[in-house]
Design a protein around this motif. Structure first.
Motif, short mmCIF file in Angstrom:
data_model
loop_
_atom_site.label_atom_id
_atom_site.label_comp_id
_atom_site.label_asym_id
_atom_site.label_seq_id
_atom_site.Cartn_x
_atom_site.Cartn_y
_atom_site.Cartn_z
N HIS A 26 47.10 26.89 40.81
CA HIS A 26 47.11 28.27 41.29
C HIS A 26 45.79 28.95 40.90
CE1 HIS A 26 51.39 28.21 42.18
NE2 HIS A 26 51.54 27.55 41.06
N ASP A 27 45.18 29.69 41.84
CA ASP A 27 44.11 30.60 41.46
C ASP A 27 44.72 31.64 40.53
OD1 ASP A 27 42.34 29.27 43.07
OD2 ASP A 27 42.37 30.75 44.69
N VAL A 28 43.92 32.15 39.60
CA VAL A 28 44.49 33.13 38.66
C VAL A 28 43.63 34.40 38.59
CG1 VAL A 28 45.80 31.57 37.15
CG2 VAL A 28 43.37 31.90 36.73
N VAL A 29 44.30 35.51 38.35
CA VAL A 29 43.61 36.78 38.08
C VAL A 29 43.99 37.15 36.65
CG1 VAL A 29 43.24 39.17 38.78
CG2 VAL A 29 43.92 37.46 40.50
N LEU A 30 42.98 37.26 35.79
CA LEU A 30 43.24 37.45 34.36
C LEU A 30 43.00 38.91 33.99
CD1 LEU A 30 41.15 34.36 33.13
CD2 LEU A 30 43.57 34.42 33.83
N VAL A 31 44.02 39.54 33.44
CA VAL A 31 43.93 40.98 33.11
C VAL A 31 44.13 41.19 31.61
CG1 VAL A 31 44.93 43.27 33.55
CG2 VAL A 31 44.92 41.56 35.38
N GLY A 50 39.44 23.61 38.22
CA GLY A 50 38.91 23.64 39.58
C GLY A 50 39.57 24.67 40.47
N VAL A 51 40.10 25.74 39.87
CA VAL A 51 40.68 26.84 40.67
C VAL A 51 39.81 28.07 40.46
CG1 VAL A 51 43.05 25.97 40.49
CG2 VAL A 51 42.20 27.62 38.79
N ARG A 52 40.07 29.13 41.24
CA ARG A 52 39.31 30.37 41.09
C ARG A 52 39.97 31.21 39.99
NH1 ARG A 52 38.60 34.09 46.33
NH2 ARG A 52 38.49 36.02 45.16
N ALA A 53 39.16 31.73 39.07
CA ALA A 53 39.70 32.61 38.02
C ALA A 53 38.96 33.94 38.06
CB ALA A 53 39.57 31.95 36.65
N GLU A 54 39.65 34.98 38.52
CA GLU A 54 39.06 36.33 38.57
C GLU A 54 39.34 37.03 37.26
OE1 GLU A 54 41.02 37.15 42.75
OE2 GLU A 54 40.37 39.05 41.87
N VAL A 55 38.39 37.88 36.85
CA VAL A 55 38.59 38.68 35.64
C VAL A 55 38.74 40.14 36.03
CG1 VAL A 55 37.39 39.55 33.59
CG2 VAL A 55 37.39 37.11 34.07
N LEU A 56 39.78 40.77 35.53
CA LEU A 56 40.01 42.19 35.79
C LEU A 56 40.20 42.86 34.43
CD1 LEU A 56 40.18 43.87 38.32
CD2 LEU A 56 42.55 43.21 38.57
N VAL A 57 39.12 43.49 33.96
CA VAL A 57 39.20 44.12 32.64
C VAL A 57 39.92 45.46 32.79
CG1 VAL A 57 37.86 45.03 30.70
CG2 VAL A 57 37.07 43.01 31.92
N ALA A 58 41.01 45.64 32.08
CA ALA A 58 41.78 46.88 32.23
C ALA A 58 42.62 47.14 30.99
CB ALA A 58 42.71 46.78 33.45
N ASP A 59 42.63 48.42 30.60
CA ASP A 59 43.59 48.87 29.59
C ASP A 59 44.79 49.40 30.38
OD1 ASP A 59 45.16 50.27 27.83
OD2 ASP A 59 43.47 51.16 26.74
N LEU A 60 45.89 48.70 30.32
CA LEU A 60 47.04 49.03 31.17
C LEU A 60 47.72 50.34 30.79
CD1 LEU A 60 48.51 45.43 31.54
CD2 LEU A 60 47.14 46.68 33.22
N THR A 61 47.30 50.93 29.67
CA THR A 61 47.84 52.24 29.31
C THR A 61 46.99 53.37 29.89
OG1 THR A 61 46.62 52.46 27.23
CG2 THR A 61 48.70 51.29 27.13
N ASP A 62 45.86 52.98 30.50
CA ASP A 62 44.97 53.95 31.13
C ASP A 62 45.32 54.01 32.62
OD1 ASP A 62 41.94 55.24 30.85
OD2 ASP A 62 42.33 54.33 32.81
N ARG A 63 45.64 55.21 33.11
CA ARG A 63 46.17 55.31 34.49
C ARG A 63 45.18 54.83 35.54
NH1 ARG A 63 51.15 59.37 35.06
NH2 ARG A 63 52.04 58.82 33.05
N ALA A 64 43.88 55.13 35.35
CA ALA A 64 42.87 54.70 36.34
C ALA A 64 42.73 53.17 36.31
CB ALA A 64 41.55 55.38 36.05
N ASP A 65 42.70 52.60 35.12
CA ASP A 65 42.61 51.12 34.99
C ASP A 65 43.84 50.46 35.63
OD1 ASP A 65 40.30 51.44 33.57
OD2 ASP A 65 40.97 50.34 31.78
N LEU A 66 45.00 51.03 35.35
CA LEU A 66 46.25 50.46 35.87
C LEU A 66 46.24 50.49 37.40
CD1 LEU A 66 49.09 49.35 35.22
CD2 LEU A 66 49.91 51.71 35.16
N GLU A 67 45.70 51.57 37.95
CA GLU A 67 45.64 51.71 39.41
C GLU A 67 44.72 50.64 40.02
OE1 GLU A 67 47.88 53.33 40.91
OE2 GLU A 67 47.01 52.88 42.86
N ARG A 68 43.64 50.28 39.31
CA ARG A 68 42.74 49.22 39.81
C ARG A 68 43.49 47.89 39.88
NH1 ARG A 68 39.04 47.40 36.83
NH2 ARG A 68 39.32 48.71 34.99
#
Ligand code: NAP
Length: 258
Positions: A26-31, A50-68
């Motif tokens: 599975h490709d993964v998105v890492l938060v 050999g899969v795609r790994a995206e990085v999404l830096v976010a503080d999930l308690t921050d509303r703008a980060d959570l929305e991203r």
């Protein structure tokens, strides 16, 4: 399931979810918040699996980060077929007289973020006729261990309700309820676990492989390991007064002065 998005992928169970899902192609998105750790893990995963790994830096308690993160879940590009709501923390404070800001932070992370991200992910999955939500709860949901028990009871109840609503859509909802797992959780939360017996501990690898097998078979409630299934069964049938007594005993172990 296609691409999997894992919250709290920089450490502990989330890191293990990311690796096992990537190994299963599975490709993964890492938060998570720690960009350095996430970037390092993504590089290792891409090279080894050999899969795609995206990085999404976010503080999930921050509303703008959570929305991203919610926006990524709504995206049709490399759509997310499995959302693992895993990020969490141990508060280790009494509610009475405790810091309310820390309480709100924990609630935002373990309840609000789970709700917002599930709300963003599910419509696309239903439209595609397939997908899965995996929420990481805890055996504590059945106990009386402060607001952490309350948050995880919400996760459990929410997942069951979601599963009912999703029946027949091709999309599933699963809650995994681990017992104690050796991760960074207790150290980060400054929780003294020295009195807990070896038999109480589970390995992250087993918890994650068992949870993913339960997702694949569409189970709603997943409790890894026989010992914790027995404990969960006992907690469900025991009088609540007995469950509260266990809560008081645990509190006394962690805080002999209190
Ligand atoms: P862990 O090793 O401490 O990892 C927690 C993860 O959550 C880290 O990746 C951390 O990354 C992320 N995180 C924390 N706060 C965050 C925030 N504000 N925004 C985004 N990410 C955040 O803990 P774990 O044991 O793997 O815990 C995973 C889940 O299992 C939690 O939901 C926990 O309640 C549950 N659980 C654990 C146990 C146990 O005994 N370990 C038992 C039952 C249930 P960053 O610091 O990089 O943000």
């Amino acid at each position: 399931m296609g691409t999997a998005l894992v919250t709290g992928a920089s450490a502990g169970l989330g890191l293990e979810f990311a690796w096992q899902l990537a190994t299963a192609r599975h490709d993964v998105v890492l938060v998570a918040r720690d960009e350095e750790r996430l970037t390092h893990v993504a590089g290792q995963i891409e090279a080894a699996a050999g899969v795609r790994a995206e990085v999404l830096v976010a503080d999930l308690t921050d509303r703008a980060d959570l929305e991203r993160v919610a926006d990524r879940l709504r995206s049709d590009e490399n759509p997310v077929g499995l959302l693992v709501n895993n990020a969490g923390l141990g508060l280790n404070q009494r509610f009475v007289g405790g810091d309310l800001t820390r309480e709100e932070h924990a609630l935002d992370l373990m309840v609000r973020a789970v709700m917002v991200l599930s709300h963003a992910a599910v419509p696309g999955m239903v439209e595609r006729g397939r997908g899965a939500i995996l929420n990481v709860g805890s055996i504590a949901a059945l106990l009386a261990s402060g607001t952490y028990s309350a948050h995880k009871a919400w996760v459990r109840s929410f997942t069951e309700g979601l599963a009912v609503e999703l029946k027949g859509t091709g999309v599933t909802a699963t809650v995994v309820s681990p017992g104690f797992v050796r991760t960074e959780f207790h150290e980060r939360g400054r929780i003294d676990v020295s009195a807990y017996p070896d038999a109480a501990w589970l390995g992250a690898e087993h918890v994650v492989s068992s949870a993913l097998a339960d997702v694949r078979r569409g189970a709603v409630i997943a409790t890894p390991s026989l010992r914790y299934r027995v404990l969960a069964g006992a907690a469900r049938v025991a009088p609540r007064s007995a469950v509260r007594a266990v809560g008081r005993y645990r509190k006394a172990l962690e805080d002999p002065t209190g």
